[in-house]
Design an enzyme around this catalytic site. Sequence first.
Site, short mmCIF file in Angstrom:
data_model
loop_
_atom_site.label_atom_id
_atom_site.label_comp_id
_atom_site.label_asym_id
_atom_site.label_seq_id
_atom_site.Cartn_x
_atom_site.Cartn_y
_atom_site.Cartn_z
CG HIS A 86 -7.02 -6.15 7.47
ND1 HIS A 86 -6.36 -7.20 6.82
CD2 HIS A 86 -6.83 -5.06 6.69
CE1 HIS A 86 -5.80 -6.75 5.70
NE2 HIS A 86 -6.06 -5.46 5.60
CD GLU A 146 -14.62 9.80 27.00
OE1 GLU A 146 -13.49 9.48 26.63
OE2 GLU A 146 -14.96 9.88 28.18
CG HIS A 200 -9.36 -3.76 2.81
ND1 HIS A 200 -8.70 -3.67 1.60
CD2 HIS A 200 -8.38 -3.98 3.72
CE1 HIS A 200 -7.40 -3.84 1.78
NE2 HIS A 200 -7.18 -4.03 3.06
CD GLU A 233 -3.05 -1.14 0.33
OE1 GLU A 233 -3.10 -0.21 -0.51
OE2 GLU A 233 -3.89 -2.05 0.39
CG HIS A 278 -4.52 -0.59 5.95
ND1 HIS A 278 -5.90 -0.52 5.93
CD2 HIS A 278 -4.20 -1.75 5.30
CE1 HIS A 278 -6.37 -1.58 5.28
NE2 HIS A 278 -5.38 -2.34 4.91
O1 2HA Z 1 -1.83 -7.20 3.44
O2 2HA Z 1 -3.44 -4.93 4.39
O3 2HA Z 1 -4.25 -3.77 2.19
C1 2HA Z 1 -1.53 -5.87 3.51
C2 2HA Z 1 -2.77 -5.10 3.41
C3 2HA Z 1 -3.16 -4.60 2.11
ZN ZN Z 2 -5.40 -4.21 4.08
#
Ligand code: 2HA
Ligand code: ZN
Length: 273
Positions: free
Chosen positions: A142, A170, A211, A116, A140
């Site tokens: 998940h 909050e 995602h 990414e 980022h």
């Molecule tokens: O695996 O999270 O979006 C890496 C990621 C790609």
């Molecule tokens: Zn990801």
Amino acid sequence: MKVLESAFAREFINTCEEGWQLGFHERNGGNLSYRIPDGDIDAVREDLDLSGEFVDLGTSVPELAGEFFMVTGSGKYFSHVKDDPESNVCIIEVDGSGAKYRIVWGLVRGGRPTSELPTHLMNHEVKKLASGGAMRVIYHCHPSNVIAMTFVLPLEDKVFTRELWEMITECPVVFPRGVGVVPWMVCGGREIGVYTAEKMREYDVAIWAHHGIFCAGTDFDVAFGLAHTVEKSAEVFMKVHSVTDTKRQRITKQNFLDLAAEFGLDLRVEFLD
Ligand code: 2HA
Ligand code: ZN
């Protein structure tokens, strides 16, 4: 100084470990990047290898020309960062044009920066400009409940913001400008980077449908704390909606306005109606 003796490396590693411990990073899921201040890069310069060839970034980020970033490696596991940061993390330098980069530290057993990377850098560029240079971390992950929510609600900024605000008192204090929602898109490319960067002009957090979370902060605690708060709120949402479709009582529009007045929030009030 060695990179691994620096405070920023320690904080980077701790953030990876926190995310792993909370279950936000199955296998190689997620990525983290940090725009390193000039003074901190100077302090570790002896440990950098500045002899490599620059290679194409896959996008262009002229506002980041000459900057250094610590980033997780593509295909690397957050769970391995703490025990072996040099194999799973790297520092990259962006060239003078903003279109190329090279690895100057880390990934000692081979590899590339996060898949990414274009999205991270495009968003660093947007947030750097929008914050007068204060924003330095892009994260980022998940987390399960945020992902689950994207199968339940319409993929609209206002709908997600209002529900997330309502779940924990909050939340409006932590993200008063709300959250942006990005429809399902192929990950890792320039297109999702461009779309996300548009959202990040308005928000500090974007939810990628089916995602995960993409967010920004001035430091590791702020960025990670933002993702953690959004996920906690999503967890409450999923719990409530697992037992009922209707809320018996809720935080009202007036409640939000009172909160905003008390805390001096720049609340996105157009999302209250
Ligand atoms: O695996 O999270 O979006 C890496 C990621 C790609
Ligand atoms: Zn990801």
